[in-house]
Design a protein around this motif. Structure first.
Motif, short mmCIF file in Angstrom:
data_model
loop_
_atom_site.label_atom_id
_atom_site.label_comp_id
_atom_site.label_asym_id
_atom_site.label_seq_id
_atom_site.Cartn_x
_atom_site.Cartn_y
_atom_site.Cartn_z
N ALA A 1 -7.46 7.02 -5.36
CA ALA A 1 -8.43 6.26 -5.88
C ALA A 1 -7.53 5.85 -7.36
O ALA A 1 -7.89 4.84 -7.99
CB ALA A 1 -9.80 7.01 -6.51
N THR A 2 -6.81 6.80 -7.98
CA THR A 2 -6.01 6.54 -9.27
C THR A 2 -5.05 5.74 -9.10
O THR A 2 -4.82 4.64 -9.90
CB THR A 2 -5.80 7.91 -9.80
N PHE A 3 -4.16 5.90 -7.94
CA PHE A 3 -2.99 5.11 -7.73
C PHE A 3 -2.95 4.09 -6.68
O PHE A 3 -1.79 3.34 -6.59
CB PHE A 3 -1.71 6.19 -7.51
N LYS A 4 -4.04 3.74 -6.11
CA LYS A 4 -3.97 2.76 -5.28
C LYS A 4 -3.16 2.46 -4.40
O LYS A 4 -2.32 1.20 -4.27
CB LYS A 4 -4.24 1.34 -6.16
N PRO A 5 -2.65 3.34 -3.68
CA PRO A 5 -1.36 3.29 -2.69
C PRO A 5 -1.39 2.29 -1.68
O PRO A 5 -2.68 1.87 -1.37
CB PRO A 5 -1.10 4.66 -2.14
N GLU A 6 -0.46 1.93 -1.04
CA GLU A 6 -0.58 0.87 0.08
C GLU A 6 -1.24 1.80 1.41
O GLU A 6 -1.90 0.92 2.09
CB GLU A 6 0.81 0.55 0.80
N VAL A 7 -0.93 3.20 1.43
CA VAL A 7 -1.84 3.88 2.63
C VAL A 7 -1.97 5.07 2.09
O VAL A 7 -1.46 5.52 1.16
CB VAL A 7 -0.55 3.88 3.58
N ALA A 8 -3.25 5.66 2.54
CA ALA A 8 -3.64 6.92 2.27
C ALA A 8 -4.02 7.63 3.49
O ALA A 8 -4.73 6.80 4.51
CB ALA A 8 -4.87 6.97 1.41
#
Length: 309
Positions: free
Chosen positions: A102-109
């Motif tokens: 939620a904090t870092f908004k990656p391309e994939v989780a």
């Protein structure tokens, strides 16, 4: 000439299953995690899957502050796709587990698609000399239920909905594929689905070739052309299952999160070593590995310039 299919290699560099006393090569500190991710990317991994740890004890640490110590380094030094865990460790709350994504908004989780019994106690038979008391307590627990209820899965999906983060859907048994179908039919997840079928963990489906075939057949029937398939095999199953899946049209995941080994009785000295081993298998089959940008295209990712780190 026909275009060759590209195989995506994911490398999960540290995880929350193995503990520091098990291998001197397991990355623990932020510097070690960053170096492991960069090394895996240089060896051919298009995606790196990341957990964080307490640098003193090696315990899993799901605070955004822990991830912030290595994410910018990895982004600066590589073009690889960064995949952040929302699994964390089975002992964590769902609110803790989702915070890095939620904090870092990656391309994939990553996203686990169902609750399961989770047994690590078998490792105590092989690893008896443990340096930290938490390791023995953690591994010996026979009452762990890794909770991933429908409500918790939806919580992760809605929490990350505005970030354009896509998910690596981790399916440890057949029911998890049906759970994913539930969310897919209701429009909460969209194609192409990136499905990671997991084999050989105590509490999940086994690692027999028939288990691999069964999961693939079920995913084919439920999702047709709407998904991209990948596999991970736990422990000694890592490379045999990767070889089987690559030959069947799948993608592969390796890394010290899933296995500490590079052969019978031989520790992998790095994540990069495992990436090189699986790359040899893939290229030996006449296939090519996907670059990070090719993986982005295959999985319809938003791009590394739109993350929050």
């Amino acid at each position: 000439m026909a275009t060759k299919r590209k195989v995506i290699i994911t490398c999960a560099v540290t995880g929350a299953i193995h503990t520091p006393s098990m291998s001197p090569h397991l990355p623990v500190t932020p510097e070690e995690i960053a170096e492991a991710a960069v090394g895996a990317a240089e060896a051919g991994a298009a995606i790196v899957h990341l957990h964080a740890r307490n640098p003193e004890t090696g315990e899993p640490d799901q605070t955004p502050e822990a991830f912030a110590k290595f994410l910018p380094v990895i982004k600066q030094r590589t073009n690889c796709v960064v995949n952040l865990t929302t699994g964390g460790a089975p002992t964590m709350s769902i609110e803790e587990r989702v915070r890095p994504a939620a904090t870092f908004k990656p391309e994939v989780a990553s996203l686990n698609l169902g609750s399961m019994n989770f047994g690590l106690f078998g490792m105590l038979d092989r690893f008896k000399d443990l340096k930290h008391e938490w390791e023995r307590t953690y591994l010996a627990n026979k009452d762990i239920i890794f909770r991933n209820t429908f409500g918790q899965i939806e919580y992760i999906l809605t929490t990350c909905a505005g970030n354009d983060t896509r998910f690596e859907f981790e399916c440890y048994d057949t029911a998890h594929l049906y759970n994913l179908k539930y969310f897919f039919d209701r429009g909460l997840v969209k194609a192409p689905l990136f499905i990671q079928t997991v084999f050989g963990l105590q509490g999940g489906i086994g690692a027999h070739p028939e288990d691999v075939m069964h999961m693939k057949r079920t995913a084919d029937r439920l999702f047709g052309d709407n998904y991209r398939w990948s596999v991970l095999g736990a422990g000694r199953n890592q490379l045999p299952i990767a070889a089987m899946a690559a030959a069947m049209g799948g993608n592969v995941r390796v890394g010290l999160e899933d296995s500490l080994w590079a052969g019978p009785g031989k520790f992998a000295t790095s994540n990069a070593e495992q990436v090189r081993l699986v790359r040899q298998i893939i290229e030996g089959l006449g296939l090519e590995i996907a670059t990070p940008d090719e993986a982005r295209e295959i999985l319809s990712l938003k791009g590394g310039d739109r993350v929050g780190f």
